[in-house]
Design a protein around this motif. Structure first.
Motif, PDB file in Angstrom:
ATOM      1  N   HIS A  28      53.067  60.292 131.890  1.00 34.42           N
ATOM      2  CA  HIS A  28      53.327  60.597 132.705  1.00 34.42           C
ATOM      3  C   HIS A  28      54.711  60.327 133.345  1.00 34.42           C
ATOM      4  O   HIS A  28      55.208  59.314 133.395  1.00 34.42           O
ATOM      5  CB  HIS A  28      52.743  60.337 134.080  1.00 34.42           C
ATOM      6  CG  HIS A  28      51.040  61.387 134.004  1.00 34.42           C
ATOM      7  ND1 HIS A  28      51.001  61.844 134.082  1.00 34.42           N
ATOM      8  CD2 HIS A  28      49.845  60.529 133.771  1.00 34.42           C
ATOM      9  CE1 HIS A  28      49.689  62.770 134.546  1.00 34.42           C
ATOM     10  NE2 HIS A  28      48.988  61.368 133.276  1.00 34.42           N
ATOM     11  N   LEU A  36      55.293  66.844 140.206  1.00 38.17           N
ATOM     12  CA  LEU A  36      54.326  67.209 140.725  1.00 38.17           C
ATOM     13  C   LEU A  36      54.038  67.474 142.319  1.00 38.17           C
ATOM     14  O   LEU A  36      53.465  67.294 143.088  1.00 38.17           O
ATOM     15  CB  LEU A  36      52.947  66.593 139.912  1.00 38.17           C
ATOM     16  CG  LEU A  36      51.398  66.443 140.087  1.00 38.17           C
ATOM     17  CD1 LEU A  36      51.256  67.998 140.352  1.00 38.17           C
ATOM     18  CD2 LEU A  36      50.685  66.008 138.735  1.00 38.17           C
ATOM     19  N   ILE A  40      52.104  69.074 145.490  1.00 43.48           N
ATOM     20  CA  ILE A  40      51.593  68.679 145.354  1.00 43.48           C
ATOM     21  C   ILE A  40      51.612  68.607 147.918  1.00 43.48           C
ATOM     22  O   ILE A  40      50.943  68.994 148.394  1.00 43.48           O
ATOM     23  CB  ILE A  40      51.035  67.377 145.743  1.00 43.48           C
ATOM     24  CG1 ILE A  40      49.851  67.390 144.302  1.00 43.48           C
ATOM     25  CG2 ILE A  40      49.706  66.305 147.047  1.00 43.48           C
ATOM     26  CD1 ILE A  40      49.869  66.051 143.761  1.00 43.48           C
ATOM     27  N   ILE A  45      46.293  68.998 146.571  1.00 46.72           N
ATOM     28  CA  ILE A  45      46.217  69.065 145.297  1.00 46.72           C
ATOM     29  C   ILE A  45      44.697  70.118 145.179  1.00 46.72           C
ATOM     30  O   ILE A  45      43.962  70.050 145.797  1.00 46.72           O
ATOM     31  CB  ILE A  45      45.148  67.248 145.371  1.00 46.72           C
ATOM     32  CG1 ILE A  45      46.538  66.362 145.304  1.00 46.72           C
ATOM     33  CG2 ILE A  45      44.464  67.427 144.168  1.00 46.72           C
ATOM     34  CD1 ILE A  45      46.474  64.912 145.463  1.00 46.72           C
ATOM     35  N   ASN A  47      43.014  70.378 142.219  1.00 48.59           N
ATOM     36  CA  ASN A  47      42.149  70.298 141.403  1.00 48.59           C
ATOM     37  C   ASN A  47      41.656  68.937 141.885  1.00 48.59           C
ATOM     38  O   ASN A  47      42.361  67.757 141.630  1.00 48.59           O
ATOM     39  CB  ASN A  47      42.104  70.672 139.574  1.00 48.59           C
ATOM     40  CG  ASN A  47      42.392  71.706 139.719  1.00 48.59           C
ATOM     41  OD1 ASN A  47      41.329  72.415 139.978  1.00 48.59           O
ATOM     42  ND2 ASN A  47      43.460  71.968 138.296  1.00 48.59           N
ATOM     43  N   THR A  48      40.312  68.897 142.970  1.00 45.83           N
ATOM     44  CA  THR A  48      39.832  67.343 143.535  1.00 45.83           C
ATOM     45  C   THR A  48      39.773  66.098 142.012  1.00 45.83           C
ATOM     46  O   THR A  48      39.052  66.805 140.521  1.00 45.83           O
ATOM     47  CB  THR A  48      38.566  67.148 143.248  1.00 45.83           C
ATOM     48  OG1 THR A  48      39.011  68.059 144.909  1.00 45.83           O
ATOM     49  CG2 THR A  48      38.258  65.891 144.149  1.00 45.83           C
ATOM     50  N   ILE A  49      40.849  64.529 142.203  1.00 45.19           N
ATOM     51  CA  ILE A  49      40.108  64.024 141.039  1.00 45.19           C
ATOM     52  C   ILE A  49      39.707  63.406 140.925  1.00 45.19           C
ATOM     53  O   ILE A  49      38.199  62.885 142.163  1.00 45.19           O
ATOM     54  CB  ILE A  49      41.285  62.822 141.950  1.00 45.19           C
ATOM     55  CG1 ILE A  49      42.965  63.288 141.938  1.00 45.19           C
ATOM     56  CG2 ILE A  49      41.642  61.616 140.434  1.00 45.19           C
ATOM     57  CD1 ILE A  49      43.724  62.401 142.520  1.00 45.19           C
ATOM     58  N   GLY A  60      42.984  63.480 136.312  1.00 43.97           N
ATOM     59  CA  GLY A  60      43.932  63.329 137.948  1.00 43.97           C
ATOM     60  C   GLY A  60      44.758  62.425 137.686  1.00 43.97           C
ATOM     61  O   GLY A  60      45.825  62.308 138.952  1.00 43.97           O
ATOM     62  N   ARG A  63      48.056  63.405 139.296  1.00 47.36           N
ATOM     63  CA  ARG A  63      48.105  63.479 140.603  1.00 47.36           C
ATOM     64  C   ARG A  63      47.505  62.258 141.757  1.00 47.36           C
ATOM     65  O   ARG A  63      48.243  62.247 142.288  1.00 47.36           O
ATOM     66  CB  ARG A  63      46.359  64.302 140.809  1.00 47.36           C
ATOM     67  CG  ARG A  63      46.831  66.448 140.707  1.00 47.36           C
ATOM     68  CD  ARG A  63      45.232  67.226 140.193  1.00 47.36           C
ATOM     69  NE  ARG A  63      45.159  66.690 138.967  1.00 47.36           N
ATOM     70  CZ  ARG A  63      43.765  67.062 138.389  1.00 47.36           C
ATOM     71  NH1 ARG A  63      43.001  66.601 139.057  1.00 47.36           N
ATOM     72  NH2 ARG A  63      43.474  66.960 137.200  1.00 47.36           N
ATOM     73  N   TRP A  64      46.936  61.500 141.380  1.00 47.32           N
ATOM     74  CA  TRP A  64      47.363  60.091 141.617  1.00 47.32           C
ATOM     75  C   TRP A  64      48.608  59.740 141.826  1.00 47.32           C
ATOM     76  O   TRP A  64      48.941  58.934 142.515  1.00 47.32           O
ATOM     77  CB  TRP A  64      45.723  59.310 141.039  1.00 47.32           C
ATOM     78  CG  TRP A  64      46.110  57.638 141.396  1.00 47.32           C
ATOM     79  CD1 TRP A  64      45.520  57.578 142.918  1.00 47.32           C
ATOM     80  CD2 TRP A  64      46.540  56.955 140.741  1.00 47.32           C
ATOM     81  NE1 TRP A  64      46.008  56.025 142.727  1.00 47.32           N
ATOM     82  CE2 TRP A  64      46.468  55.800 141.554  1.00 47.32           C
ATOM     83  CE3 TRP A  64      46.934  56.502 139.181  1.00 47.32           C
ATOM     84  CZ2 TRP A  64      46.343  54.458 141.109  1.00 47.32           C
ATOM     85  CZ3 TRP A  64      47.033  55.672 139.101  1.00 47.32           C
ATOM     86  CH2 TRP A  64      46.961  54.033 139.721  1.00 47.32           C
ATOM     87  N   ALA A  67      50.422  61.764 144.644  1.00 43.95           N
ATOM     88  CA  ALA A  67      49.950  61.447 146.084  1.00 43.95           C
ATOM     89  C   ALA A  67      50.639  59.556 146.191  1.00 43.95           C
ATOM     90  O   ALA A  67      51.313  60.006 147.349  1.00 43.95           O
ATOM     91  CB  ALA A  67      48.182  61.578 146.012  1.00 43.95           C
TER      92      ALA A  67
END
Length: 223
Positions: A28, A36, A40, A45, A47-49, A60, A63-64, A67
């Motif tokens: 990443h 990303l 977001i 988001i 798709n849930t982590i 995820g 995504r984490w 966030a």
């Protein structure tokens, strides 16, 4: 039994409760995280982590990180209490495979080795047979330079190498019979050939095969 993830309970967790998997093979870079994060911030988001019971992220990681980049303090999480350690690892690889082209190859191979030793069905991870064969062929040290990032450049390099090899082959010695299509002549035919060679050597000022090739080219006799 197939699990419908959409029906699993979602929990609100402190963002620092989550932690990256030490063997997550998906890279990443900061540029990707920022991209990303912008998505977001606008859309949320999608798709849930998903995590293991101790907060280790299964799906995820990006995504984490995005966030956290946005300053969020909590996130919605699905804690997968239904998965074994091997199943969580397999889901992590499969999730990365569907969205990723950039891997830490050593970590990916290490995880595949664990699953292979556990007799896990590697065909379920999203790789085709050729990819899986390469990834599981040798679990030794990996030279990442062998993973070509620019296929176009690699093709051009290979083409140039082939041209040089062809030049070397063209200059190597070959039996005259390979060129003429026959290896033996009669004594009478031999005298005729020698007489012809003497004439073209005189005309071209060259000797042997060089004289013959020059004569053919000068007189437009080549196909």
């Amino acid at each position: 039994m197939t699990i419908d993830v959409s029906k699993l309970p979602t929990e609100i967790k402190d963002i620092d409760w989550l932690k990256a998997s030490p063997t997550n093979s998906k890279k990443h870079p900061q540029s990707q995280i920022e991209k990303l994060a912008r998505s977001i911030a606008k859309h949320g988001i999608a798709n849930t982590i998903q995590t293991e019971t101790d907060g280790t992220i299964i799906a995820g990681h990006g995504r984490w990180l995005a966030a956290k980049h946005l300053g969020w303090t909590t996130v919605n999480v699905i804690v997968r209490t239904d998965l074994t350690k091997e199943q969580a690892m397999a889901l992590r690889i499969a999730d990365n495979q569907t969205v990723s082209t950039d891997y830490d190859a050593e970590l990916l191979k290490a995880e595949l080795l664990v699953l292979k030793d556990a007799d896990y069905d590697l065909d379920s991870l999203g790789f085709d047979d050729g990819e899986l064969e390469k990834l599981t062929a040798d679990f030794g040290a990996i030279d990442e330079s062998t993973f070509v990032e620019d296929i176009g450049e690699a093709v051009e390099t290979q083409r140039a190498e082939n041209v040089e090899k062809a030049k070397d082959i063209d200059q190597s010695a070959a039996p005259i019979g390979d060129a003429l299509g026959f290896k033996r002549v009669t004594i009478e035919q031999s005298r005729t050939v020698r007489s012809f060679m003497s004439r073209i050597e005189a005309e071209t000022g060259l000797q042997g095969a060089a004289a013959l090739v020059a004569y053919i080219e000068q007189n437009g006799l080549a196909a």
